[in-house]
Each structure stands twice: as C-alpha cells, then as structure tokens.
Write a protein that holds these residues in place. Sequence first.
Motif, PDB file in Angstrom:
ATOM      1  N   ILE A 185       0.834  -1.202   0.000  1.00 56.78           N
ATOM      2  CA  ILE A 185       0.000   0.000   0.000  1.00 56.78           C
ATOM      3  C   ILE A 185       0.866   1.248   0.000  1.00 56.78           C
ATOM      4  CG2 ILE A 185      -1.681   1.309   1.365  1.00 56.78           C
ATOM      5  CD1 ILE A 185      -2.935  -1.048   0.068  1.00 56.78           C
ATOM      6  N   ASN A 188      -1.632   8.159  -2.196  1.00 58.76           N
ATOM      7  CA  ASN A 188      -2.013   8.526  -3.568  1.00 58.76           C
ATOM      8  C   ASN A 188      -0.952   9.360  -4.274  1.00 58.76           C
ATOM      9  OD1 ASN A 188      -4.417   7.190  -3.124  1.00 58.76           O
ATOM     10  ND2 ASN A 188      -5.517   9.035  -2.500  1.00 58.76           N
ATOM     11  N   ALA A 193       2.062   4.990  -7.487  1.00 52.17           N
ATOM     12  CA  ALA A 193       0.643   4.777  -7.205  1.00 52.17           C
ATOM     13  C   ALA A 193      -0.174   4.467  -8.455  1.00 52.17           C
ATOM     14  CB  ALA A 193       0.062   5.992  -6.482  1.00 52.17           C
ATOM     15  N   ARG A 194       0.207   5.015  -9.591  1.00 52.96           N
ATOM     16  CA  ARG A 194      -0.582   4.813 -10.809  1.00 52.96           C
ATOM     17  C   ARG A 194       0.119   3.907 -11.828  1.00 52.96           C
ATOM     18  NH1 ARG A 194      -3.284   6.609  -7.533  1.00 52.96           N
ATOM     19  NH2 ARG A 194      -4.588   8.480  -7.525  1.00 52.96           N
ATOM     20  N   GLN A 250       0.404   8.645   3.692  1.00 47.01           N
ATOM     21  CA  GLN A 250      -0.207   9.797   3.034  1.00 47.01           C
ATOM     22  C   GLN A 250       0.725  11.007   2.980  1.00 47.01           C
ATOM     23  OE1 GLN A 250      -3.778  10.050   5.462  1.00 47.01           O
ATOM     24  NE2 GLN A 250      -5.027   9.151   3.837  1.00 47.01           N
ATOM     25  N   VAL A 267      -8.956   2.009   0.843  1.00 45.35           N
ATOM     26  CA  VAL A 267      -8.792   1.838  -0.599  1.00 45.35           C
ATOM     27  C   VAL A 267     -10.098   2.154  -1.316  1.00 45.35           C
ATOM     28  CG1 VAL A 267      -8.394   0.140  -2.430  1.00 45.35           C
ATOM     29  CG2 VAL A 267      -6.900   0.184  -0.424  1.00 45.35           C
ATOM     30  N   GLY A 270     -10.647   5.779  -1.571  1.00 46.83           N
ATOM     31  CA  GLY A 270      -9.631   6.509  -2.312  1.00 46.83           C
ATOM     32  C   GLY A 270      -8.596   7.211  -1.467  1.00 46.83           C
ATOM     33  N   TYR A 271      -8.452   6.807  -0.189  1.00 50.60           N
ATOM     34  CA  TYR A 271      -7.475   7.448   0.680  1.00 50.60           C
ATOM     35  C   TYR A 271      -6.080   6.840   0.517  1.00 50.60           C
ATOM     36  CZ  TYR A 271     -11.715   9.139   2.971  1.00 50.60           C
ATOM     37  OH  TYR A 271     -12.933   9.703   3.216  1.00 50.60           O
ATOM     38  N   LEU A 272      -6.007   5.568   0.140  1.00 48.97           N
ATOM     39  CA  LEU A 272      -4.751   4.876  -0.097  1.00 48.97           C
ATOM     40  C   LEU A 272      -4.860   4.082  -1.393  1.00 48.97           C
ATOM     41  CD1 LEU A 272      -4.024   3.472   3.502  1.00 48.97           C
ATOM     42  CD2 LEU A 272      -2.905   5.432   2.419  1.00 48.97           C
ATOM     43  N   THR A 273      -3.692   3.718  -1.943  1.00 43.86           N
ATOM     44  CA  THR A 273      -3.664   3.010  -3.230  1.00 43.86           C
ATOM     45  C   THR A 273      -2.844   1.729  -3.101  1.00 43.86           C
ATOM     46  OG1 THR A 273      -3.821   5.085  -4.476  1.00 43.86           O
ATOM     47  CG2 THR A 273      -3.001   3.146  -5.656  1.00 43.86           C
ATOM     48  N   ASP A 276       0.276  -2.132  -7.907  1.00 48.06           N
ATOM     49  CA  ASP A 276      -0.022  -3.202  -8.863  1.00 48.06           C
ATOM     50  C   ASP A 276       1.140  -4.199  -8.869  1.00 48.06           C
ATOM     51  OD1 ASP A 276      -1.248  -4.686 -10.797  1.00 48.06           O
ATOM     52  OD2 ASP A 276      -0.682  -3.387 -12.474  1.00 48.06           O
TER      53      ASP A 276
END
Length: 314
Positions: A185, A188, A193-194, A250, A267, A270-273, A276
């Motif tokens: 984890i 964001n 993160a993305r 965060q 999750v 949308g507070y944590l990501t 993948d």
Amino acid sequence: MVGRHSRIVDRALTRLKLRQLRLLVAVGAHGNIQNAARELGISQPAATKMIQDLELDFEVKLFSRTNRGVIPTVFGETLIRHGKLIFAQVSNAAQELDDLNEGNSGRVVVGTLLAASTSLLPTAIEILLADRPNVAIKINEGTNEVLMPRLLSGEIDMVVGRLPSHRHRDKIRQEKLFEDHILAIVGNQHPLARRKNISFAQAKPFGWIVPPLETTLRRQLDHFFVGQQQYVPPVMIESVSYLTNRALLQSRDLIGLMPAEVVSQDVAHGYLTPLDWDVPFGQGPIGVSFRADADLSPAGRAFKAALHQAVQQK
C-alpha cells in the motif's frame, strides 16, 4: 498412575486453599519466599510450611533453591500457570456477576490483531449489540506474542485475527473465518501509485513500513528481502499502529504491507492506493482463537457467532 492421579485430585479438592495458590504465584513472581510472604502478610516460616504442604499433596518438588533465592521447577511452573488461570477465572466470574447486577447481559473480553480491527470486529460488535444491547465488551489490541499468553492465562476470552501457524496450537482451538492476503500500500501521491505491472526492482528505491520482528509476516518479508540480493530498504519503519502507518503513507513516499481486510475501506474511499504488485507471501487464514480447556461464556459464544455472521455479510 491412575491411582496416583486420583489421590492427588482428591487432596487438591479437599485440602487445597486459594491462599496457598496465591503464595505460589507470589513466590514465582518474586523468586524469594520472604518477599512473597511479606506481600501476603504472613511469616516466612508459615510460607515455607505452606509450600512444603503443597509439595506433599502434589508429590512433586515445586521450587529449587539458588544463591539468589528460589526458582520454580517444571512442576512449579505448571502449578503457577494453573493458579493464575484459576484467579483469572475467579476475577472474570466476579466481573460477570457485577455486570449482571448492573443490568448488563454478560461480558466478553476480546483480543484483536491488526487484520481484524478495522472491519470484521466492528461489524461483529454491531451484530452482538443488536441482540444483546447491554453486553459489556472490552477490546485489547496487540500482536499474537502479546495476546496469546493473555488468552492462555484467562485474561481474555478469545483472539480475533491472523491465526498463529505454529505456537500455542496444542493449547488453543481455532475457527477459520476467511482467507486474507497482503497488499503493498502507498499514498495517492506516491510515484508508483498509478504505475501498472510494477516489479520489485521499481520498489527498491523507496522506504518501507514493516510489521514487528515477532510476527510471521515480518519473518516472511525478511526472508523475501534476503532472496532479493540481500536487499535492505533505505528507510525502514517498524510499526503495528494502523493510524500511524496511514498518516505516514499519506505524507511520505513509503510502501506499507497490510492485510487486505485492514485497508479495504481506505482503498474503497480513495485514501490509499494498492500497488499493482502481487505480494508473493503473507496469505493466511483470519479466524478466532480460544482456550481448548475452557468453555466460552454465553456472551462469548454469542460474540463468536456474531463473527461468523459478520463474515457472511462481507
């Protein structure tokens, strides 16, 4: 052997006094008969005589003398452990009677591990209170290393969370509730993160929030790091506090390892990501553990049933 066992049980039922057990526990704690006697307000000769009577009744040696005092033998340690359990049960009975006298419909003391604290446990409490609105509930949070000894001593009724895989298995019963897995984890704002299809090599430059050394997950993580060319994170923060971990993720570009059950709400909102990246370790059963040699109270049985119901609502 059967005759000896029956003889000792008969003596214990007819002659054993709680004052003797109190002394036994005190001597084990102090390692000194004189200090234990002072704690109970009796003379040292009287204390010595009480221990000798116990040794005669149980036909074993309970303490060995050293130049620093006395230490329990294996027989002494066993009787001290059972003595502590007896006192815990007496305390629990008194507390339950007090709760009933005040209008509460029983009492349950629950130890919780991180994996159960954010979703499963609150849902089960809501279910229990809907059926027993006056039940007294006490929650203790910690690791298995802290909670399991308290479970075995009778201080708490059950432990909810990741089931221990090796320790205490002969003294506890376990009921599996569901299977959980570990997520990596980040906040964001984290550079990863993305990203899609992340490799561990991409995660190496970042610091990690890790569980305590005594946990199974930490042992698995350390083994994994060793297998990655002796990898050592540039920053490593050891923490079991979810609120602290959440704030750090965060505010800083760290990676945390968390049970999926724990971070599911953050999750979803949308507070944590979650990264993948499939964490190659850490999958295990979430469940409830309780003592094998004792029955749960009515409130305890109701709470255990509420845990199973909470899983069905997931």
